[in-house]
Design an enzyme around this catalytic site. Structure first.
Site, PDB file in Angstrom:
ATOM      1  N   SER A 137      28.409 -42.559  -5.786  1.00 25.81           N
ATOM      2  CA  SER A 137      27.651 -43.390  -6.723  1.00 25.81           C
ATOM      3  C   SER A 137      28.613 -44.437  -7.255  1.00 25.81           C
ATOM      4  O   SER A 137      29.831 -44.225  -7.235  1.00 25.81           O
ATOM      5  CB  SER A 137      27.118 -42.547  -7.892  1.00 25.81           C
ATOM      6  N   TYR A 150      27.180 -36.323 -14.818  1.00 32.41           N
ATOM      7  CA  TYR A 150      26.924 -36.998 -13.545  1.00 32.41           C
ATOM      8  C   TYR A 150      28.178 -37.723 -13.064  1.00 32.41           C
ATOM      9  O   TYR A 150      28.567 -37.605 -11.891  1.00 32.41           O
ATOM     10  CB  TYR A 150      25.771 -37.985 -13.712  1.00 32.41           C
TER      11      TYR A 150
END
Length: 245
Positions: A137, A150
């Site tokens: 990501s 996350y």
């Protein structure tokens, strides 16, 4: 064309878009996920699709289903390690340990388990070798506000990618990472209505079609094993990433 790939999180979002592209290109595709209805929807009765209903955190189930795919195909060329979840935006003191553990279990431990099984297969098959593509990501580089769990999981994915890439050299196993920013999936739809920014404001963010991500994964997966995209960032051009914060 007799190429094979296992895609985790294939029932929705990036995984579904990638699976559909690989199926259209004639690849044999193993569809991994928990929701059987979603997986069957992705498969859409295509003959080269194999539904592998699996929780990526379940070691025995992952091994059983990866071996099932190997038994059907005889060879595994690529794993797209894509399954993952996120949490609502919150500062670290507002994230409970149970939510943290669940996210880490899926995003990191699940990726480890699937990569381990793929590596095992690729190391011992004949001819040996293959490719693992991990879904990172842009949060693997720069955090979004309120994303401690996350972001930590995606930084760890980068360490996993580097280690697999190094360990895979003697076995012709390549490993790379795709870092995605603001692809328009159900998970990212909230970006079109407003996301918290580092300055405390809430603003709509630019997004891109998820097909651009699928195309990028296809490029990485289709390279000969003597070439590797170690890290790729594909993102909405004008998203607040460069200069974030």
């Amino acid at each position: 064309m007799d190429k094979s790939i296992i895609i985790t999180g294939a029932g929705s979002g990036v995984g579904k878009a990638a699976a559909e592209l690989f199926l259209e290109a004639g690849w044999k595709v193993g569809l991994v996920g928990r929701n059987i209805e979603n997986l069957e929807n992705t498969a859409a009765d295509r003959k080269t699709a194999t539904v592998l209903q699996t929780d990526v955190t379940d070691e025995s189930a992952v091994r059983e289903n990866f071996d099932k795919a190997l038994g059907l195909w005889g060879h595994l060329d690529v794993l797209f390690n894509n399954a993952g979840v996120s949490l609502p935006s919150a500062t670290i003191d507002e994230i409970d340990a149970g939510s943290w553990r669940n996210l880490i279990d899926i995003n990191l431990t699940g990726s480890f388990i699937c990569a381990s099984e793929a590596f095992r297969i690729m190391r011992h098959q004949n001819p040996k070798g293959g490719r693992i593509v991990n879904n990172g990501s842009v949060s693997a580089h720069v955090p979004r506000w309120g994303s401690a769990a996350y972001t930590a999981s995606k930084h760890a994915i980068t360490g996993l990618t580097r280690s697999i890439s190094l360990d895979g050299r003697p076995h012709s196993i390549a490993c790379g990472q795709i870092d995605i920013g603001n692809a328009l999936t159900e998970m990212a739809r909230k970006m079109t209505t407003g996301m918290p920014q580092a300055d405390g404001e809430v603003r709509v963010e630019p997004v891109m079609d998820v097909g651009a991500v699928a195309d990028s994964v296809m490029h990485m997966a289709s390279l000969p094993l003597e070439a590797n995209v170690q890290f790729m960032t594909v993102m909405a051009t004008n998203m607040p990433y460069i200069g974030r914060g």
